[in-house]
Scaffold this active site. Structure first.
Site, PDB file in Angstrom:
ATOM      1  N   ASP A  56      -3.463   4.883  -2.602  1.00  0.00           N
ATOM      2  CA  ASP A  56      -3.657   4.150  -3.846  1.00  0.00           C
ATOM      3  C   ASP A  56      -4.867   3.216  -3.677  1.00  0.00           C
ATOM      4  O   ASP A  56      -5.487   3.184  -2.613  1.00  0.00           O
ATOM      5  CB  ASP A  56      -2.403   3.366  -4.215  1.00  0.00           C
ATOM      6  CG  ASP A  56      -2.176   2.179  -3.297  1.00  0.00           C
ATOM      7  OD1 ASP A  56      -2.156   2.371  -2.066  1.00  0.00           O
ATOM      8  OD2 ASP A  56      -2.041   1.047  -3.794  1.00  0.00           O
TER       9      ASP A  56
ATOM     10  N   LYS B  58      -9.191   2.892   0.576  1.00  0.00           N
ATOM     11  CA  LYS B  58      -8.306   2.834   1.736  1.00  0.00           C
ATOM     12  C   LYS B  58      -8.403   4.061   2.636  1.00  0.00           C
ATOM     13  O   LYS B  58      -7.703   4.136   3.633  1.00  0.00           O
ATOM     14  CB  LYS B  58      -6.854   2.659   1.274  1.00  0.00           C
ATOM     15  CG  LYS B  58      -6.622   1.392   0.450  1.00  0.00           C
ATOM     16  CD  LYS B  58      -5.185   1.257   0.031  1.00  0.00           C
ATOM     17  CE  LYS B  58      -4.991   0.018  -0.837  1.00  0.00           C
ATOM     18  NZ  LYS B  58      -3.587  -0.152  -1.265  1.00  0.00           N
TER      19      LYS B  58
ATOM     20  N   ASP C  24       6.615   0.852  -6.402  1.00  0.00           N
ATOM     21  CA  ASP C  24       6.356  -0.235  -5.473  1.00  0.00           C
ATOM     22  C   ASP C  24       5.398  -1.221  -6.122  1.00  0.00           C
ATOM     23  O   ASP C  24       4.339  -0.825  -6.621  1.00  0.00           O
ATOM     24  CB  ASP C  24       5.744   0.315  -4.170  1.00  0.00           C
ATOM     25  CG  ASP C  24       5.334  -0.799  -3.232  1.00  0.00           C
ATOM     26  OD1 ASP C  24       6.145  -1.711  -3.002  1.00  0.00           O
ATOM     27  OD2 ASP C  24       4.192  -0.767  -2.743  1.00  0.00           O
TER      28      ASP C  24
ATOM     29  N   THR D   1       0.858  -1.192   0.000  1.00  0.00           N
ATOM     30  CA  THR D   1       0.000   0.000   0.000  1.00  0.00           C
ATOM     31  C   THR D   1       0.889   1.234   0.000  1.00  0.00           C
ATOM     32  O   THR D   1       2.028   1.177   0.457  1.00  0.00           O
ATOM     33  CB  THR D   1      -0.919   0.030   1.248  1.00  0.00           C
ATOM     34  OG1 THR D   1      -1.910  -0.973   1.134  1.00  0.00           O
ATOM     35  CG2 THR D   1      -1.638   1.358   1.396  1.00  0.00           C
TER      36      THR D   1
ATOM     37  N   SER E 128       4.119  -0.103   2.029  1.00  0.00           N
ATOM     38  CA  SER E 128       5.318  -0.582   1.343  1.00  0.00           C
ATOM     39  C   SER E 128       5.888   0.450   0.378  1.00  0.00           C
ATOM     40  O   SER E 128       7.072   0.409   0.055  1.00  0.00           O
ATOM     41  CB  SER E 128       4.997  -1.876   0.586  1.00  0.00           C
ATOM     42  OG  SER E 128       3.929  -1.653  -0.334  1.00  0.00           O
TER      43      SER E 128
ATOM     44  N   GLY F 244      -1.818  -2.257   5.395  1.00  0.00           N
ATOM     45  CA  GLY F 244      -1.675  -3.538   6.087  1.00  0.00           C
ATOM     46  C   GLY F 244      -2.750  -4.506   5.647  1.00  0.00           C
ATOM     47  O   GLY F 244      -3.063  -4.616   4.457  1.00  0.00           O
TER      48      GLY F 244
ATOM     49  N   SER G 274       1.780  -1.450  -4.649  1.00  0.00           N
ATOM     50  CA  SER G 274       0.883  -0.308  -4.828  1.00  0.00           C
ATOM     51  C   SER G 274       0.575  -0.141  -6.311  1.00  0.00           C
ATOM     52  O   SER G 274       1.401  -0.460  -7.163  1.00  0.00           O
ATOM     53  CB  SER G 274       1.514   0.976  -4.279  1.00  0.00           C
ATOM     54  OG  SER G 274       1.926   0.801  -2.943  1.00  0.00           O
TER      55      SER G 274
ATOM     56  N   ARG H 110      -4.892  -0.295  -4.843  1.00  0.00           N
ATOM     57  CA  ARG H 110      -4.587  -1.709  -5.133  1.00  0.00           C
ATOM     58  C   ARG H 110      -4.572  -2.515  -3.846  1.00  0.00           C
ATOM     59  O   ARG H 110      -3.930  -2.136  -2.860  1.00  0.00           O
ATOM     60  CB  ARG H 110      -3.235  -1.826  -5.830  1.00  0.00           C
ATOM     61  CG  ARG H 110      -2.753  -3.278  -5.985  1.00  0.00           C
ATOM     62  CD  ARG H 110      -1.423  -3.370  -6.705  1.00  0.00           C
ATOM     63  NE  ARG H 110      -1.576  -3.023  -8.113  1.00  0.00           N
ATOM     64  CZ  ARG H 110      -0.580  -3.060  -8.990  1.00  0.00           C
ATOM     65  NH1 ARG H 110       0.651  -3.380  -8.590  1.00  0.00           N
ATOM     66  NH2 ARG H 110      -0.785  -2.735 -10.260  1.00  0.00           N
TER      67      ARG H 110
END
Length: 296
Positions: free
Chosen positions: A69, A85, A218, A53, A181, A99, A221, A71
């Site tokens: 984001d 999110k 990343d 994330t 992340s 998480g 994400s 995803r």
């Protein structure tokens, strides 16, 4: 932490372990024993599934801006391309979650209901520090087993606030922060471009850049960018999919499909247009129904 455990302790021998008592010692020994019996060699114990994330938030001159984001991953697979999110806590407070998706969603729902009950009792709007205290107390109680890394943002009588909350319950009040992340890529944008007293348009553009940095750098994400603007006057703008850096429709339109895959009308022959009900089988017994008893 293995140095705190007696290395001579053997769970199968039934001995007493000195020092600190870690319950996972016996569990890990049992897992290794089961894996050795099944495969013939001791393999690594099962590892926790990696999550991905990018969430961020910052304070500007007239409020706060939150970004995330969209995803959701399941290990190395993309489970959801457009998940939400940024979670609601109160009319002037929202919380970004990184998480485990279920942990972040249910944790914010629980705290949101507690804040609503407190507003009903006190007849006053919720304060951001109150939500931060509720969240960190709950997460600390579970010692990190609730996988919720949060960025809490909102405004109250004391002005705009951004809090960073870790899964173990530690918190920090910061002018800008990122988690997930993709937080390293997002933090690089903040460190190079953030300044005090930014206007709302500049803050929104900067948060968008931090989320895009996580999306493009990343693997956990991706997809779209959500933005939430909370102002000091109590107004809130929740913007879903404000940026779509990876549009899928043009790629799908570029695919040239064979005409053989398109079945024209009439390609399947019609054998009959009359329907005859199946006759009732001989000896079939009709089901008896009894009236429902109603108390007078």
């Amino acid at each position: 932490m293995s140095e705190l455990v007696n290395q001579d302790y053997n769970p199968s021998a039934g001995g007493n372990m000195s020092g600190f008592n870690f319950e996972n010692v016996q569990r890990n020994a049992m897992i290794e024993k089961m894996m050795a019996a099944s495969s013939g060699s001791i393999a690594h114990p099962p590892q926790a599934m990696k999550t991905g994330t990018t969430i961020s938030g910052m304070v500007f001159d007239g409020g706060v801006v939150l970004g995330a984001d969209t995803r959701a991953t399941n290990g190395e697979e993309v489970a959801e391309k457009n998940c939400e999110k940024i979670h609601y806590l109160s009319p002037t407070m929202y919380c970004c979650g990184a998480g485990t998706a279920a942990d972040t969603e249910k944790t914010t729902e629980l705290i949101s209901s507690q804040l609503a009950l407190m507003r009903m009792e006190t007849h006053s709007p919720s304060r951001v520090i109150t939500a931060c205290t509720m969240l960190r107390r709950m997460l600390f109680r579970y010692q990190g087993h609730i996988g919720a890394a949060l960025v809490l943002g909102g405004t109250d009588v004391d002005g705009p606030h951004i809090y960073q909350i870790y899964p173990h319950g530690s918190t920090g009040k910061l002018p800008y922060t990122t988690m997930g992340s993709g937080s390293l890529a997002a933090m690089a944008v903040y460190e190079s471009s953030w300044r005090e007293g930014m206007a709302e348009a500049e803050a929104v553009e900067l948060v968008q850049r931090t989320i895009l940095a996580g999306i493009f750098n990343d693997l956990g994400s991706g997809s779209n960018c959500d933005i939430c603007v909370i102002r000091n006057d109590g107004t809130v703008d929740m913007m879903r999919n404000v940026l779509k850096p990876n549009p899928v429709q043009p790629l799908r339109d570029a695919i040239q499909r064979s005409s053989r895959l398109t079945m024209p009308i009439g390609v399947t022959p019609v054998l009959d247009t009359k329907f005859t009900p199946h006759p009732k089988p001989v000896g079939a017994v009709a089901e008896e129904s009894t009236a429902m008893e109603v108390e007078g």
